[in-house]
Design an enzyme around this catalytic site. Structure first.
Site, PDB file in Angstrom:
ATOM      1  N   LYS A   1      -3.890  -6.750  -0.290  1.00 40.10           N
ATOM      2  CA  LYS A   1      -2.849  -7.199   0.851  1.00 40.10           C
ATOM      3  C   LYS A   1      -1.519  -6.994   0.405  1.00 40.10           C
ATOM      4  CE  LYS A   1      -6.598  -9.738   2.841  1.00 40.10           C
ATOM      5  NZ  LYS A   1      -7.492 -10.907   2.706  1.00 40.10           N
TER       6      LYS A   1
ATOM      7  N   HIS B   1      -3.865 -14.308   0.617  1.00 38.59           N
ATOM      8  CA  HIS B   1      -2.781 -13.951   1.536  1.00 38.59           C
ATOM      9  C   HIS B   1      -1.549 -14.806   0.818  1.00 38.59           C
ATOM     10  CE1 HIS B   1      -5.058 -12.567   5.024  1.00 38.59           C
ATOM     11  NE2 HIS B   1      -5.977 -13.485   4.378  1.00 38.59           N
TER      12      HIS B   1
ATOM     13  N   SER C   1      -6.597 -17.692   6.363  1.00 41.17           N
ATOM     14  CA  SER C   1      -6.212 -16.288   6.854  1.00 41.17           C
ATOM     15  C   SER C   1      -5.956 -16.416   8.571  1.00 41.17           C
ATOM     16  CB  SER C   1      -7.364 -15.415   6.766  1.00 41.17           C
ATOM     17  OG  SER C   1      -8.467 -16.181   7.068  1.00 41.17           O
TER      18      SER C   1
HETATM   19  C1  LIG Z   1      -9.170 -10.500   2.495  1.00 39.51           C
HETATM   20  C2  LIG Z   1      -9.702 -11.566   1.806  1.00 39.51           C
HETATM   21  C3  LIG Z   1     -10.554 -11.410   0.743  1.00 39.51           C
HETATM   22  C4  LIG Z   1     -11.286 -10.196   0.511  1.00 39.51           C
HETATM   23  O1  LIG Z   1     -10.339  -9.313  -0.254  1.00 39.51           O
HETATM   24  P1  LIG Z   1     -10.633  -7.768  -0.334  1.00 39.51           P
HETATM   25  O2  LIG Z   1      -9.885  -7.301  -1.338  1.00 39.51           O
HETATM   26  O3  LIG Z   1     -10.164  -7.300   1.017  1.00 39.51           O
HETATM   27  O4  LIG Z   1     -12.177  -7.598  -0.367  1.00 39.51           O
HETATM   28  C5  LIG Z   1     -10.898 -12.435   0.063  1.00 39.51           C
HETATM   29  N1  LIG Z   1     -10.514 -13.704   0.469  1.00 39.51           N
HETATM   30  C6  LIG Z   1      -9.624 -14.231   1.248  1.00 39.51           C
HETATM   31  C7  LIG Z   1      -9.113 -15.296   1.427  1.00 39.51           C
HETATM   32  C8  LIG Z   1      -9.040 -12.927   2.043  1.00 39.51           C
HETATM   33  O5  LIG Z   1      -8.318 -13.191   3.217  1.00 39.51           O
END
Ligand SMILES: *Cc1c(COP(=O)(O)O)cnc(C)c1O
Length: 397
Positions: free
Chosen positions: A251, A220, A192
């Site tokens: 996302k 991502h 990320s």
């Molecule tokens: C954003 C993210 C999450 C969490 O996802 P949410 O649905 O927002 O709780 C988990 N793992 C990674 C790598 C992320 O970037």
């Protein structure tokens, strides 16, 4: 009548402790406030009354504010109501959740999928149910906090391997052969903060040789990379086999909710063992409706991710040409490394004055000396947005 506050006993010590800790965060520039968003999420937003270009969200395909998703959410709410009433195993889950799972499984090329309330909870559920005391988990140093928390929750022995260093992981695996009941390797598919990819072909081979479970968190990656937008396995053209694919609908898919996709036995096991699945209320119809619509657009409108990829590549190049330190990469997460935390914060503030939101990311989120601006591009950013971002950055040199 409640007792007047003045007659309550003096503040206890613990309350003063919390307050002093907050003061410490303020002094270190680490104190956080939430800002108020007064528009849909998109390439331009109204934040605390200010109109801004947003280059900070994970809404990679511009779907969070897409009218089709809002419509799908409204229709699902009209037909199934607002709430789920209870956990799915208690009072039944919506047919919408089952359809979404079927669609996700097909999209990911696997037997089955299971939807969780968030990606965070999906990670907690997968890790803590697949491994426990007597097992081991091998986690990339830069994995997401929800993976770190899942590892802690599991009480399995934890091994953190150097970021993307397959050699280091191989050494740890070789050293721990026969020592544990089960061993789980877990990695972000796309990291990320750097936007780089995990070396999945090597990890998959290693997991086969060592008879370890491999799970990849494609939060991502899903909808963004791979020929079909299928995420990291799609990117490397690897067949899923026994790999567990974790992800989020929050996302690229523009909605909310986590999922796990993989072989039928694993999904069945999670449904029966993952506490973060069965001790929480199911997702509401509006969210399920929006997520299904988001997935449909990911599948049917490949031009979104294709355009995004092309524009992200050009932006990286343009930034590098102008002397910004931008590591090479293939994702819309573009880190602009500036070094000190102070400089990153100052740059972000100067961009904000010019109507552009690109957050500063500081240690301990990233390694000391690598504080950065984290520019996240969306398919909805136009050429004009990009030239305004570039112009504003130029003024900050
Ligand atoms: C954003 C993210 C999450 C969490 O996802 P949410 O649905 O927002 O709780 C988990 N793992 C990674 C790598 C992320 O970037």
């Amino acid at each position: 009548m409640p007792e007047p506050a003045a007659k309550l006993p003096a503040a206890p010590a613990w309350l003063g402790d919390l307050d002093r800790e907050l003061d410490g965060l303020k002094a270190d520039g680490l104190y956080r406030l939430t800002r108020s968003l007064q528009s849909p999420v998109g390439p331009e937003v109204v934040l605390d009354g200010q109109r801004l270009i947003l280059a900070a969200s994970n809404d990679y395909l511009g779907l969070a504010g897409h009218p089709a998703l809002a419509r799908a959410a409204a229709e699902a709410a009209q037909s199934r109501g607002a709430g789920a009433g209870a956990a799915r195993l208690v009072s039944g889950g919506f047919d919408l959740a089952e359809r979404l799972e079927t669609e996700l499984a097909a999209f990911k090329g696997v037997d089955r999928a299971l939807v969780f309330s968030t990606g965070y909870m999906a990670n907690l559920g997968v890790i803590s149910s697949l491994v426990g005391p007597g097992d081991a988990v091998f986690s990339d140093q830069l994995n997401h906090a929800s993976i770190v928390d899942g590892c802690r929750l599991s009480r399995a022995e934890r091994y953190v391997y150097d970021h993307n260093k397959v050699g280091h992981l191989a050494e740890l695996l070789a050293r721990t052969r026969g020592r544990y009941r089960r061993r789980l390797i877990i990695t972000d598919g796309v990291f990320s903060m750097d936007g780089d990819l995990a070396p999945l072909p090597e990890l998959a081979a290693l997991s086969r040789d060592e008879e370890a479970i491999l799970a990849v968190d494609d939060a991502h990656a899903t909808g963004v990379i791979g020929e079909h937008g299928g995420g990291s396995l799609d990117y490397y053209n690897l067949s899923p086999g026994l790999v567990i694919q974790i992800g989020t609908m929050s996302k690229a898919l523009g909605a909310l909710g986590g999922y796990v996709a993989g072989p039928a036995v694993i999904i069945d096991y999670l449904r029966n063992r993952a506490r973060s699945f069965f001790y929480t209320t199911g997702l509401p119809p509006a969210v399920l409706g929006a997520a299904r619509q988001g997935l449909e657009l990911v599948i049917n409108e490949p031009e979104r991710r294709q355009g995004l990829k092309q524009r992200a590549g050009k932006l990286r190049q343009d930034l590098a040409d102008r002397g910004w330190l931008v590591p090479p990469g293939e994702t819309p997460i573009i880190p602009i490394i500036v070094g000190s935390a102070h400089r990153a914060v100052e740059l972000s503030a100067r961009l904000l004055e010019q109507g552009i939101l690109i957050p500063a990311i500081r240690p301990p989120t990233v390694a000391p000396g690598t504080a950065r601006l984290r520019l996240a591009l969306s398919a909805a950013h136009t050429g004009e947005h990009l030239s305004r971002i570039m112009g504003a950055l130029d003024k900050c040199r």
